[in-house]
Structure formats: C-alpha cells, structure tokens
Write a protein that holds these residues in place. Structure first.
Motif, PDB file in Angstrom:
ATOM      1  N   GLY A 258     -12.470  -3.578  19.407  1.00  0.00           N
ATOM      2  CA  GLY A 258     -11.156  -2.946  19.409  1.00  0.00           C
ATOM      3  C   GLY A 258     -10.444  -3.001  18.069  1.00  0.00           C
ATOM      4  N   HIS A 259     -11.201  -3.195  17.003  1.00  0.00           N
ATOM      5  CA  HIS A 259     -10.595  -3.239  15.678  1.00  0.00           C
ATOM      6  C   HIS A 259     -10.172  -1.835  15.245  1.00  0.00           C
ATOM      7  CE1 HIS A 259     -12.940  -7.188  14.755  1.00  0.00           C
ATOM      8  NE2 HIS A 259     -11.870  -7.394  15.492  1.00  0.00           N
ATOM      9  N   SER A 260      -9.102  -1.787  14.481  1.00  0.00           N
ATOM     10  CA  SER A 260      -8.576  -0.499  14.029  1.00  0.00           C
ATOM     11  C   SER A 260      -9.479   0.164  12.998  1.00  0.00           C
ATOM     12  CB  SER A 260      -7.165  -0.676  13.454  1.00  0.00           C
ATOM     13  OG  SER A 260      -7.193  -1.604  12.373  1.00  0.00           O
ATOM     14  N   SER A 261     -10.276  -0.636  12.319  1.00  0.00           N
ATOM     15  CA  SER A 261     -11.213  -0.084  11.329  1.00  0.00           C
ATOM     16  C   SER A 261     -12.388  -1.038  11.153  1.00  0.00           C
ATOM     17  CB  SER A 261     -10.525   0.130   9.980  1.00  0.00           C
ATOM     18  OG  SER A 261     -10.276  -1.117   9.356  1.00  0.00           O
ATOM     19  N   ILE A 262     -13.452  -0.510  10.570  1.00  0.00           N
ATOM     20  CA  ILE A 262     -14.615  -1.343  10.307  1.00  0.00           C
ATOM     21  C   ILE A 262     -14.280  -2.407   9.264  1.00  0.00           C
ATOM     22  CG2 ILE A 262     -15.676   0.082   8.520  1.00  0.00           C
ATOM     23  CD1 ILE A 262     -18.367  -0.473   9.938  1.00  0.00           C
ATOM     24  N   GLN A 263     -13.298  -2.120   8.411  1.00  0.00           N
ATOM     25  CA  GLN A 263     -12.896  -3.084   7.384  1.00  0.00           C
ATOM     26  C   GLN A 263     -12.345  -4.367   8.015  1.00  0.00           C
ATOM     27  OE1 GLN A 263     -13.540  -2.521   4.130  1.00  0.00           O
ATOM     28  NE2 GLN A 263     -13.029  -4.658   3.834  1.00  0.00           N
ATOM     29  N   VAL A 264     -11.619  -4.229   9.112  1.00  0.00           N
ATOM     30  CA  VAL A 264     -11.104  -5.415   9.822  1.00  0.00           C
ATOM     31  C   VAL A 264     -12.274  -6.266  10.303  1.00  0.00           C
ATOM     32  CG1 VAL A 264      -9.821  -6.210  11.849  1.00  0.00           C
ATOM     33  CG2 VAL A 264      -8.965  -4.269  10.520  1.00  0.00           C
ATOM     34  N   THR A 265     -13.279  -5.614  10.854  1.00  0.00           N
ATOM     35  CA  THR A 265     -14.469  -6.321  11.336  1.00  0.00           C
ATOM     36  C   THR A 265     -15.178  -7.020  10.183  1.00  0.00           C
ATOM     37  OG1 THR A 265     -14.722  -4.637  13.034  1.00  0.00           O
ATOM     38  CG2 THR A 265     -16.614  -6.068  12.646  1.00  0.00           C
ATOM     39  N   MET A 266     -15.342  -6.297   9.090  1.00  0.00           N
ATOM     40  CA  MET A 266     -16.036  -6.867   7.939  1.00  0.00           C
ATOM     41  C   MET A 266     -15.275  -8.058   7.360  1.00  0.00           C
ATOM     42  SD  MET A 266     -18.786  -5.214   7.813  1.00  0.00           S
ATOM     43  CE  MET A 266     -19.467  -5.673   6.243  1.00  0.00           C
ATOM     44  N   ASN A 267     -13.965  -7.957   7.300  1.00  0.00           N
ATOM     45  CA  ASN A 267     -13.164  -9.066   6.771  1.00  0.00           C
ATOM     46  C   ASN A 267     -13.219 -10.284   7.685  1.00  0.00           C
ATOM     47  OD1 ASN A 267     -12.386  -7.589   4.536  1.00  0.00           O
ATOM     48  ND2 ASN A 267     -10.429  -6.978   5.398  1.00  0.00           N
TER      49      ASN A 267
END
Length: 54
Positions: free
Chosen positions: A16-25
């Motif tokens: 449910g992350h707003s972007s893949i960048q949130v997941t990566m971080n």
C-alpha cells in the motif's frame, strides 16, 4: 517477498505504499540482498554454460 523473486513494484503495491520509492527507502536492504542473490544465480548459470561449451 523480495527474497522470493517478487518484483519490487508488486511488493510496493501490496504494502500500500504511495510509490516504489517508499518501498525502496524502507526495505532497500532486503531488496539489495535479493538482487545479490539474483546476480549470484545468474553468474552460476553463465559459468555452467561456459563449462558446457568448452
């Protein structure tokens, strides 16, 4: 999931992350580990094929 070959985009969506960048971080360390495992597997495959062609 990353260690079971699930693409990062799918992981991001499932979490449910707003972007893949949130997941990566957040989970980048796990994804790096999965990437290393994939690179090692790829290298092993290539080395095996080299041995067959000689």
């Amino acid at each position: 999931m990353a260690n079971n070959d699930v693409p990062a985009k799918i992981i991001s969506s499932r979490l449910g992350h707003s972007s893949i960048q949130v997941t990566m971080n957040t989970y980048g360390f796990a994804l790096q580990s999965a990437d290393k495992a994939a690179a090692d597997k790829f290298e092993s495959i290539l080395n095996g094929r080299q041995g067959q062609n000689e």
